[in-house]
Write a protein that holds these residues in place. Structure first.
Motif, short mmCIF file in Angstrom:
data_model
loop_
_atom_site.label_atom_id
_atom_site.label_comp_id
_atom_site.label_asym_id
_atom_site.label_seq_id
_atom_site.Cartn_x
_atom_site.Cartn_y
_atom_site.Cartn_z
N PRO A 103 0.57 -0.98 0.38
CA PRO A 103 0.21 -0.03 0.07
C PRO A 103 0.73 1.15 0.20
CG PRO A 103 -0.45 -2.22 1.21
CD PRO A 103 0.56 -1.99 1.77
N ARG A 104 0.46 2.39 -0.91
CA ARG A 104 1.59 3.58 -0.84
C ARG A 104 0.48 4.84 -0.82
NH1 ARG A 104 3.12 0.39 -4.32
NH2 ARG A 104 4.88 0.29 -5.38
N ALA A 105 0.83 5.97 -1.15
CA ALA A 105 -0.08 7.25 -0.18
C ALA A 105 -0.52 6.96 -2.33
CB ALA A 105 0.95 7.95 -0.05
N GLU A 106 -0.02 7.18 -2.45
CA GLU A 106 -1.39 7.12 -3.83
C GLU A 106 -1.45 5.65 -4.23
OE1 GLU A 106 -2.28 9.04 -5.98
OE2 GLU A 106 -2.14 10.70 -5.03
N PRO A 107 -2.85 5.38 -4.35
CA PRO A 107 -2.85 4.47 -4.19
C PRO A 107 -2.71 3.73 -5.91
CG PRO A 107 -4.56 4.97 -3.03
CD PRO A 107 -3.52 6.01 -3.34
N VAL A 108 -3.45 4.55 -6.94
CA VAL A 108 -3.18 4.89 -8.05
C VAL A 108 -1.32 4.34 -8.73
CG1 VAL A 108 -1.73 7.07 -8.78
CG2 VAL A 108 -3.48 5.90 -10.55
N THR A 109 -0.61 4.22 -8.06
CA THR A 109 0.34 3.70 -8.49
C THR A 109 0.62 1.97 -8.29
OG1 THR A 109 1.64 4.12 -5.76
CG2 THR A 109 2.32 5.89 -8.10
N GLU A 110 -0.37 2.09 -7.23
CA GLU A 110 -0.54 0.45 -6.96
C GLU A 110 -0.24 -0.34 -8.14
OE1 GLU A 110 -2.34 -0.55 -3.59
OE2 GLU A 110 -2.03 1.35 -2.64
N ASP A 111 -1.69 0.06 -8.83
CA ASP A 111 -2.42 -0.35 -9.99
C ASP A 111 -0.97 -0.23 -11.29
OD1 ASP A 111 -4.79 0.02 -8.99
OD2 ASP A 111 -5.38 1.25 -9.47
N THR A 112 -0.73 0.62 -11.03
CA THR A 112 0.57 0.27 -12.13
C THR A 112 1.41 -0.24 -12.23
OG1 THR A 112 0.04 3.33 -11.88
CG2 THR A 112 2.82 2.11 -12.82
N GLN A 113 1.89 -0.66 -10.45
CA GLN A 113 2.08 -1.48 -10.47
C GLN A 113 1.94 -3.24 -10.93
OE1 GLN A 113 4.60 -2.25 -6.08
NE2 GLN A 113 5.43 -4.04 -6.82
N ARG A 114 0.64 -3.72 -10.26
CA ARG A 114 0.15 -4.68 -10.98
C ARG A 114 0.45 -4.82 -11.96
NH1 ARG A 114 -5.47 -7.19 -7.90
NH2 ARG A 114 -5.74 -8.33 -9.63
N GLY A 115 -0.63 -3.77 -12.87
CA GLY A 115 -0.51 -4.04 -14.17
C GLY A 115 0.44 -4.37 -15.11
N LEU A 116 1.72 -3.97 -14.30
CA LEU A 116 3.16 -4.21 -15.37
C LEU A 116 4.03 -5.67 -14.53
CD1 LEU A 116 5.48 -1.04 -14.02
CD2 LEU A 116 5.13 -1.25 -16.44
#
Length: 108
Positions: free
Chosen positions: A66-79
């Motif tokens: 989990p991060r402060a900015e949840p959007v980056t979590e989606d980016t990571q998972r997508g990659l």
DNA sequence: CCGGTGACGCGCG
DNA sequence: GCGCGCGCCACCG
């Protein structure tokens, strides 16, 4: 930069495999400094990100941390998904199947 | 120096 | 298998 060793280890993680923060810390000689690994990756500049596969690092449970900015979590998972790593309904990737298991002797 | 803060991990119940 | 609490450790105000 300060965490050269950490980046060096992360660069060794093969495409389609993942490593945990604790594992990277250990290989980088940080011992129980798993948090430092997260700190190091958080400080990557965009330029450095292109050379360090930071997205291949998950927490000990095989989940995107989990991060402060949840959007980056989606980016990571997508990659990761784009390189074949699969996540279950609980958002966990099987370390058994996708975990990186380097051989100490051959250093990979 | 001190206390708060994380992209963490582990032992317990 | 899950949440919780606590230990960890570099950073920062």
């Amino acid at each position: 930069m300060k965490y050269t060793e950490v980046y060096a280890v992360v660069r060794r993680i093969p495409r389609g495999r993942v490593a945990t923060y604790g594992q990277v810390a250990d290989l980088a000689g940080l011992g129980r400094g798993a948090r430092q690994v997260g700190y190091a990756l958080a400080g990557l500049s965009e330029e450095q990100s292109e050379q360090v596969p930071w997205h291949r690092v998950l927490n000990a449970q095989g989940r995107v941390s989990p991060r402060a900015e949840p959007v980056t979590e989606d980016t990571q998972r997508g990659l990761l998904e784009s390189e074949g790593v699969q996540f279950d309904d609980a958002g966990r990737a099987s370390l058994e199947r996708f975990g990186w298991r380097p051989r100490a002797a051959r250093r990979q």
